[in-house]
Enzyme design. Structure first.
Site, PDB file in Angstrom:
ATOM      1  N   HIS A 125       0.787  -0.774   0.040  1.00  0.00           N
ATOM      2  CA  HIS A 125      -0.154   0.054   0.485  1.00  0.00           C
ATOM      3  C   HIS A 125       0.651   1.343  -0.475  1.00  0.00           C
ATOM      4  O   HIS A 125       0.627   2.344  -0.714  1.00  0.00           O
ATOM      5  CB  HIS A 125      -1.187  -0.223   0.731  1.00  0.00           C
ATOM      6  CG  HIS A 125      -0.115   0.099   3.176  1.00  0.00           C
ATOM      7  ND1 HIS A 125       0.762  -0.742   3.070  1.00  0.00           N
ATOM      8  CD2 HIS A 125      -0.248   0.879   3.217  1.00  0.00           C
ATOM      9  CE1 HIS A 125       1.152  -0.549   4.317  1.00  0.00           C
ATOM     10  NE2 HIS A 125       0.711   0.737   4.831  1.00  0.00           N
ATOM     11  N   TYR A 126       2.119   0.796   0.621  1.00  0.00           N
ATOM     12  CA  TYR A 126       3.006   2.238   0.852  1.00  0.00           C
ATOM     13  C   TYR A 126       3.591   2.862  -0.833  1.00  0.00           C
ATOM     14  O   TYR A 126       3.910   3.877  -1.124  1.00  0.00           O
ATOM     15  CB  TYR A 126       4.144   1.902   1.642  1.00  0.00           C
ATOM     16  CG  TYR A 126       5.678   2.905   1.661  1.00  0.00           C
ATOM     17  CD1 TYR A 126       5.254   4.157   2.555  1.00  0.00           C
ATOM     18  CD2 TYR A 126       6.316   2.660   1.363  1.00  0.00           C
ATOM     19  CE1 TYR A 126       6.229   5.283   1.889  1.00  0.00           C
ATOM     20  CE2 TYR A 126       7.609   2.953   1.765  1.00  0.00           C
ATOM     21  CZ  TYR A 126       7.425   4.009   1.653  1.00  0.00           C
ATOM     22  OH  TYR A 126       8.255   5.210   1.958  1.00  0.00           O
ATOM     23  N   LEU A 127       3.895   1.657  -1.126  1.00  0.00           N
ATOM     24  CA  LEU A 127       4.525   1.197  -2.417  1.00  0.00           C
ATOM     25  C   LEU A 127       3.946   1.687  -3.224  1.00  0.00           C
ATOM     26  O   LEU A 127       4.274   2.802  -4.579  1.00  0.00           O
ATOM     27  CB  LEU A 127       5.449   0.085  -2.644  1.00  0.00           C
ATOM     28  CG  LEU A 127       6.171  -0.576  -1.799  1.00  0.00           C
ATOM     29  CD1 LEU A 127       7.108  -2.361  -2.556  1.00  0.00           C
ATOM     30  CD2 LEU A 127       7.322   0.364  -1.517  1.00  0.00           C
ATOM     31  N   LYS A 130       3.556   5.772  -2.867  1.00  0.00           N
ATOM     32  CA  LYS A 130       4.372   6.837  -4.266  1.00  0.00           C
ATOM     33  C   LYS A 130       4.836   6.296  -5.135  1.00  0.00           C
ATOM     34  O   LYS A 130       4.613   7.538  -5.275  1.00  0.00           O
ATOM     35  CB  LYS A 130       5.873   5.930  -3.073  1.00  0.00           C
ATOM     36  CG  LYS A 130       5.962   6.058  -1.702  1.00  0.00           C
ATOM     37  CD  LYS A 130       7.088   7.584  -1.204  1.00  0.00           C
ATOM     38  CE  LYS A 130       7.569   7.545  -0.155  1.00  0.00           C
ATOM     39  NZ  LYS A 130       7.605   9.161   0.382  1.00  0.00           N
TER      40      LYS A 130
END
Length: 213
Positions: A125-127, A130
């Site tokens: 989810h973070y990638l 980003k």
């Protein structure tokens, strides 16, 4: 240049502010959310502005010539916070840079932001957040650089990295100190303009690696 560092109180941001605070060619404005964080960054030679990435932070851009986005919710936060900071906050900062006539913008991203399946499932989810922010910047009118480090450590700086459009061996890490040095160096190395690249610890001095990325 007068450089706005967004995320100046983060582990990488603080080291970046220190480097720019010692620079003879740049002046640094550090953006923080908390008044209590101001004195420590002033001691590093920064002008400090208090602003929240999730609120109106347009005043932080007054008189700014370059932006380095080093903020992050952290890979272990939930999807809602990650979306708010790492995507929406980053996109709003790109839009503010455009509105204020800023030319240079350097984004601290992450390896695998363009392909989250390359990264651990727990941080996809973070990638994704980003990666979406990177795409918005890449399609902006700004003179951008997207820097994508791999796993981060608190080791002392080595001053040597590997930099490439894509690095296949992800077993190495890179110190936050070296990431900060890369971000600062990108301000002055024209070869990094309108480029997106990954970095890890390596054998090539930072400036040399960035000249050939």
């Amino acid at each position: 240049m007068k450089v706005l560092v967004i995320g100046a109180n983060g582990k990488t941001g603080r080291q970046l502010v220190g480097l720019l605070g010692e620079s003879a060619s740049h002046r640094v404005r550090a953006m923080v959310r908390d008044e209590e964080q101001v004195p420590a960054l002033q001691d590093q030679g920064a002008e400090v502005v208090v602003a929240d990435l999730e609120q109106d932070f347009s005043h932080a851009f007054d008189g700014i010539e370059a932006v380095i986005f080093a903020a992050g919710s952290g890979a272990h936060t939930g999807p809602e916070k990650t979306e708010s900071v790492d995507y929406q906050g980053a996109v709003r900062s790109v839009e503010e840079a455009e509105k204020h006539g800023v030319d240079r913008y350097i984004m601290l991203s992450s390896i695998a932001a363009d392909d989250p399946d390359r990264g651990p499932s727990a941080i996809r989810h973070y990638l994704r957040a980003k990666g979406k922010a990177d795409e918005r910047l890449q399609h902006s009118r700004l003179n951008y650089t997207v820097v994508r480090p791999g796993g981060l450590s608190n080791d002392p700086p080595q001053g040597k990295i590997e930099a490439a459009e894509r690095i296949t061996d992800l077993s190495r890490r890179i110190s936050r100190a070296d990431v900060a040095a890369v971000l600062a160096a990108c301000l002055d190395i024209e070869n990094t303009s309108r480029r997106t690249f990954e970095i890890l610890a390596g054998e090539t001095p930072i400036e040399e690696a960035l000249q050939t990325v």
